[in-house]
Write an enzyme that holds these catalytic residues in place. Structure first.
Site, mmCIF file in Angstrom:
data_model
loop_
_atom_site.group_PDB
_atom_site.id
_atom_site.type_symbol
_atom_site.label_atom_id
_atom_site.label_comp_id
_atom_site.label_asym_id
_atom_site.label_seq_id
_atom_site.Cartn_x
_atom_site.Cartn_y
_atom_site.Cartn_z
ATOM 1 N N ILE A 1 51.623 61.945 52.505
ATOM 2 C CA ILE A 1 52.764 62.791 52.857
ATOM 3 C C ILE A 1 52.336 64.223 53.104
ATOM 4 C CG2 ILE A 1 53.370 63.310 50.460
ATOM 5 C CD1 ILE A 1 55.698 62.891 53.549
ATOM 6 N N GLU B 1 60.059 59.832 47.458
ATOM 7 C CA GLU B 1 60.001 59.551 46.024
ATOM 8 C C GLU B 1 58.629 59.070 45.604
ATOM 9 O OE1 GLU B 1 59.305 56.182 45.587
ATOM 10 O OE2 GLU B 1 59.552 55.996 47.752
ATOM 11 N N GLY C 1 56.330 54.678 50.875
ATOM 12 C CA GLY C 1 57.184 55.608 50.157
ATOM 13 C C GLY C 1 56.721 57.036 50.412
ATOM 14 N N GLU C 2 56.983 57.918 49.450
ATOM 15 C CA GLU C 2 56.585 59.331 49.519
ATOM 16 C C GLU C 2 57.354 60.129 50.572
ATOM 17 O OE1 GLU C 2 52.373 59.740 50.172
ATOM 18 O OE2 GLU C 2 51.833 58.422 48.504
ATOM 19 N N GLY C 3 58.244 59.487 51.323
ATOM 20 C CA GLY C 3 58.859 60.157 52.460
ATOM 21 C C GLY C 3 58.024 60.041 53.715
#
Length: 338
Positions: A104, A162, A304-306
């Protein structure tokens, strides 16, 4: 500042959602019709530009300051063996974010977005939701307010992400309680558990749903009983962004699951949201349908992580650049304008 000091303040905010600026929407729609191209020829890029115009209340929207906000939390239900990794990885990955070494970090830089990381009591995992609520009322309100605090004045775009080992399990439970279905329907492999681990996740989700079946079916109670701190924070951030009319790009299954209890209470909550992508997590496609969102990308991502939402932000930038930068038929001296 406590953005949601009481449950009633959260409920009131969710019940009173502002709408997009219809004048700006109309002006952007008219501008699209004047640009030197066949009407509709840029497809969803045109829709994105008009969408942003309405929420930014200007005919030519722009992303001068966009933010990726990552919320991190740990979960008591990991004691059931629902993840391929231990909870300590959440702390280690937060350090990686802070040092600039995660996916990210690279993707938010490429998209021209600032990055903020909000760790939430990583030394205090939520409670096991198969035996009681994951959070107390106070803990849930604190998490909601922490998410809202990330939505500073002056933002043109919010991307939510997240980090939380085991959080696909509460995400599945939240989605099932919000929209119906069993653990088997919503549970996926997450970070890569085996068949036995998948079966454990299904049992944990079903046990949680049964344990809280008699609880009030409100957005707040669903979040606090079956969610996690980082998931509640995402819900708080999305709601706060709506109150400030900041467009949001949702990431994968977990960020969408954070919105599910809100959408079950008020379906209009997703009107200021775009779905960045459809991930490989089993329930994400079905969840997007329930949220009435069409993903911008399908890249087989599941990090994930955006990360998927950050990639989608570059699509948004392209849409806004074409909308603002193209000449009209009149300006170009081209026949065909209205």
């Amino acid at each position: 500042m406590t953005f949601f000091p009481t449950i009633q303040s959260f409920d009131d905010a969710l019940a009173s959602l502002p709408s997009a600026d219809m004048r700006a929407t109309a002006a952007a729609t008219w501008r699209q019709a004047q640009l030197t191209k066949p009407e509709g020829s840029l497809g969803r890029l045109e829709e994105i530009a008009i969408f942003f115009a309405g929420w930014q209340a200007r005919e030519r929207p722009a992303i001068e300051r966009g933010r990726v906000a990552i919320f991190a939390g740990n979960h008591g239900i990991t004691d059931h063996g629902v993840s391929a990794f231990p909870p300590e990885v959440t702390i280690e990955m937060v350090r990686n974010f802070e040092r600039g070494g995660a996916a990210i970090n690279a993707l938010s830089t490429a998209a021209g977005l600032e990055l903020t990381v909000v760790p939430l009591a990583l030394d205090r995992p939520t409670a096991d939701f198969t035996t009681g609520p994951a959070m107390s009322e106070t803990e849930c309100l604190e998490a909601l307010s922490a998410g809202a605090a990330a939505v500073e004045d002056g933002l043109d775009l919010l991307v939510v992400g997240e980090m939380g080992i085991g959080n696909t399990t509460p995400a599945a439970a939240l989605t099932a309680r919000s929209f119906g279905g069993t653990g088997r329907y919503w549970v996926g492999t997450g970070t890569g558990i085996d068949f036995e681990g998948l079966a454990r996740k299904v049992r944990v989700v079903d046990a949680g749903l049964a344990r809280h079946a008699g609880a009030p079916n409100t957005a707040f109670e669903t979040l606090r009983r079956l969610g996690g701190r980082e998931i509640a924070a995402i819900a708080g951030a999305v709601l706060a962004a709506r109150l400030k009319r900041v467009p949001v790009i949702l990431d994968g299954f977990i960020t969408c699951a954070a919105v599910a209890p809100l959408a079950a209470a008020n379906a209009a909550i997703t009107e200021h949201c775009l779905a960045g992508h459809c991930s490989m997590e089993q329930g994400h496609h079905a969840l997007l349908d329930r949220l009435r969102l069409e993903p911008l990308l399908r890249l087989s991502m599941r990090l994930g992580e955006g990360s998927g939402a950050a990639v989608a932000a570059q699509i948004v930038r392209s849409a806004l650049a074409a909308h603002a930068g193209m000449a009209t038929f009149a300006e170009a001296g081209v026949s065909g304008g209205q």
